[in-house]
Design a protein around this motif. Structure first.
Motif, mmCIF file in Angstrom:
data_model
loop_
_atom_site.group_PDB
_atom_site.id
_atom_site.type_symbol
_atom_site.label_atom_id
_atom_site.label_comp_id
_atom_site.label_asym_id
_atom_site.label_seq_id
_atom_site.Cartn_x
_atom_site.Cartn_y
_atom_site.Cartn_z
ATOM 1 N N GLY A 122 0.826 -1.187 0.000
ATOM 2 C CA GLY A 122 0.000 0.000 0.000
ATOM 3 C C GLY A 122 0.862 1.239 0.000
ATOM 4 N N TRP A 123 0.209 2.380 0.218
ATOM 5 C CA TRP A 123 0.911 3.655 0.209
ATOM 6 C C TRP A 123 0.606 4.409 1.496
ATOM 7 C CZ3 TRP A 123 -2.103 1.671 -3.642
ATOM 8 C CH2 TRP A 123 -1.465 1.311 -4.834
ATOM 9 N N TYR A 124 1.602 5.151 1.958
ATOM 10 C CA TYR A 124 1.450 5.952 3.173
ATOM 11 C C TYR A 124 1.520 7.417 2.771
ATOM 12 C CZ TYR A 124 1.376 6.162 8.272
ATOM 13 O OH TYR A 124 0.989 6.339 9.574
ATOM 14 N N HIS A 125 0.428 8.153 3.007
ATOM 15 C CA HIS A 125 0.320 9.546 2.595
ATOM 16 C C HIS A 125 0.575 10.481 3.777
ATOM 17 C CE1 HIS A 125 -1.858 8.651 -1.278
ATOM 18 N NE2 HIS A 125 -2.132 7.542 -0.608
ATOM 19 N N ASP A 126 1.125 11.633 3.483
ATOM 20 C CA ASP A 126 1.258 12.694 4.482
ATOM 21 C C ASP A 126 0.439 13.884 3.998
ATOM 22 O OD1 ASP A 126 1.955 14.649 6.269
ATOM 23 O OD2 ASP A 126 4.075 14.117 6.330
ATOM 24 N N LEU A 127 -0.781 14.020 4.497
ATOM 25 C CA LEU A 127 -1.672 15.077 4.046
ATOM 26 C C LEU A 127 -1.311 16.436 4.636
ATOM 27 C CD1 LEU A 127 -5.138 13.245 4.145
ATOM 28 C CD2 LEU A 127 -3.530 13.494 2.237
ATOM 29 N N GLU A 128 -0.341 16.451 5.548
ATOM 30 C CA GLU A 128 0.130 17.724 6.105
ATOM 31 C C GLU A 128 1.293 18.282 5.304
ATOM 32 O OE1 GLU A 128 -0.671 17.504 10.809
ATOM 33 O OE2 GLU A 128 0.690 15.943 10.071
ATOM 34 N N ARG A 129 1.854 17.446 4.440
ATOM 35 C CA ARG A 129 2.982 17.879 3.599
ATOM 36 C C ARG A 129 2.700 17.405 2.175
ATOM 37 N NH1 ARG A 129 8.415 16.015 6.496
ATOM 38 N NH2 ARG A 129 9.289 17.500 5.003
ATOM 39 N N LEU A 130 1.860 18.148 1.506
ATOM 40 C CA LEU A 130 1.351 17.723 0.207
ATOM 41 C C LEU A 130 2.416 17.726 -0.881
ATOM 42 C CD1 LEU A 130 -2.118 19.512 0.233
ATOM 43 C CD2 LEU A 130 -1.602 17.122 0.705
ATOM 44 N N GLU A 131 3.538 18.367 -0.624
ATOM 45 C CA GLU A 131 4.620 18.370 -1.621
ATOM 46 C C GLU A 131 5.358 17.033 -1.676
ATOM 47 O OE1 GLU A 131 6.531 19.774 2.231
ATOM 48 O OE2 GLU A 131 4.609 19.956 1.200
ATOM 49 N N LEU A 132 5.153 16.172 -0.652
ATOM 50 C CA LEU A 132 5.838 14.884 -0.597
ATOM 51 C C LEU A 132 5.029 13.809 -1.302
ATOM 52 C CD1 LEU A 132 7.066 14.796 3.116
ATOM 53 C CD2 LEU A 132 8.339 15.534 1.085
ATOM 54 N N ASP A 133 5.714 12.981 -2.093
ATOM 55 C CA ASP A 133 5.055 11.832 -2.702
ATOM 56 C C ASP A 133 4.630 10.834 -1.636
ATOM 57 O OD1 ASP A 133 5.419 12.818 -5.241
ATOM 58 O OD2 ASP A 133 7.283 11.699 -5.592
ATOM 59 N N GLU A 134 3.567 10.080 -1.928
ATOM 60 C CA GLU A 134 3.189 9.010 -1.009
ATOM 61 C C GLU A 134 4.303 7.970 -0.959
ATOM 62 O OE1 GLU A 134 1.110 8.125 -4.972
ATOM 63 O OE2 GLU A 134 1.630 9.872 -3.748
ATOM 64 N N GLU A 135 4.447 7.351 0.225
ATOM 65 C CA GLU A 135 5.497 6.346 0.433
ATOM 66 C C GLU A 135 4.955 4.957 0.126
ATOM 67 O OE1 GLU A 135 8.115 4.398 4.115
ATOM 68 O OE2 GLU A 135 6.730 6.087 4.484
ATOM 69 N N ALA A 136 5.633 4.225 -0.740
ATOM 70 C CA ALA A 136 5.234 2.850 -1.044
ATOM 71 C C ALA A 136 5.705 1.927 0.078
ATOM 72 C CB ALA A 136 5.836 2.408 -2.369
#
Length: 336
Positions: free
Chosen positions: A289-303
């Protein structure tokens, strides 16, 4: 007056008895408060002795609802021996719709062997292990994934160092008719109900029957079937009580969950998006899955990737996660 656990049960009395286990515990609004844990004792002469419990975790409903039905439907004349039923073992947690008790934060399934002078959860664990479990041949503790997890329908036993008792436990686990089963190896000091049952001389059987802190048509049917099949196999009843036997059941497939590397855990706050489904077969290195950081939208989701191969056993239902939350578990198929 202020410690221990009290009850009025006569374990040798025939018929159906509805009562409570009472645990004195002062709270702000009631200095002489007692935690009331409902219990039902059904007996008809000599025979097998079975303890059925649910609500070990308060937000796991399949067992709670099924055992409440059984209390109402099981006629003493229909059984042989004794059936003791605890529909909501950790009653304060059930009433609060929480995994743990709101009175003391106690997780009953991590509280054994307990303490007769401790907090309510610890006192209950002590009574269950030393008094109640010891009076029964078999203890069946019904679980599910609770509020935060979905779980593959899976039966469970803990490894018993006595070969014959271990064989009998696995045999009863298969009797439940669950699609999957696994053998836990938590050691002699296991703080779970299954470890407590083993120390008390009973055979412990458990399982995960659903998840998401809800009850579905399928999860309730699985639970009813397991209860009926266990009672029939033990000779407590001659025929199903909760549901008629349906189509033939496939053999239980055994799984192993024994290493921390079989789980994927959050290491920081984030939002988890799964890439696989419960029950999928996966390989080491495969995308989980993917791990998202919605507080830092400039970062890609982590696989996120699986460290081990196996079958997806459980998945976190809450998308938002904190460090330490288990996101997924993968169990290894084994022979046996």
């Amino acid at each position: 007056m202020h410690t221990g656990l009290v009850h009025t049960l006569d374990f040798d009395r025939d018929g159906k008895t509805l009562a409570h286990l009472s645990i004195p515990f002062s709270i702000d609004r009631s200095p002489y408060f007692q935690v009331k844990v409902p219990i039902c004792l059904i007996r008809n002469g000599e025979g097998p002795s079975l303890l059925l419990m649910a609500g070990n975790h308060g937000d796991e409903y399949e067992g709670e609802l099924s055992l409440a039905k059984l209390v109402r439907r099981l006629d003493p004349k229909r059984i042989r021996g004794r059936v003791t039923i605890l529909p909501m073992a950790n009653a304060p947690a059930v009433m609060a719709a929480k995994r743990c008790s709101p009175l003391d934060g106690g997780n009953l399934n991590r509280a054994f062997p307990g303490d007769p002078s401790g907090a309510p959860t610890s006192r209950l664990a002590y009574f269950l292990e030393t008094e109640l479990f010891a009076r029964h041949d078999v203890v069946f503790d019904i679980h599910s994934g609770g509020t935060s997890m979905e779980h593959l329908p899976t039966a469970l036993v803990e490894r018993n160092p006595e070969p014959e008792r271990h064989r009998r436990g696995v045999e009863l686990m298969r009797t439940l008719g669950m699609p999957y089963g696994f053998i836990a190896d938590n050691g002699a000091a296991s703080p779970t109900s299954m470890g407590a049952a083993r120390r008390a001389g009973a055979i412990g059987v458990s399982g995960e029957f659903g998840g998401g802190s809800t009850a579905t048509v399928d999860s309730m049917a699985l639970t009813a079937r397991a209860l009926d099949r266990l009672m029939v196999a033990l000779g407590v009843v001659d025929a199903p009580v909760l549901a008629p036997e349906a189509e033939p059941i496939a053999p239980t497939r055994l799984l192993s969950l024994s290493r921390h590397s079989q789980g994927i855990y959050a290491t920081r706050r984030g939002w988890f998006e799964p890439a696989v489904r419960l029950g999928d077969s996966v390989s080491a290195g495969q995308l989980a899955g993917w791990y998202h950081d919605l507080e830092r939208l400039e970062l890609d989701e982590e696989a996120l990737h699986f460290a081990e191969s196996g079958i997806v056993l459980s998945r976190r239902l809450h998308t938002m996660c904190e460090a330490g939350d288990c996101l997924m578990q993968v169990a290894e198929p084994v022979e046996g």
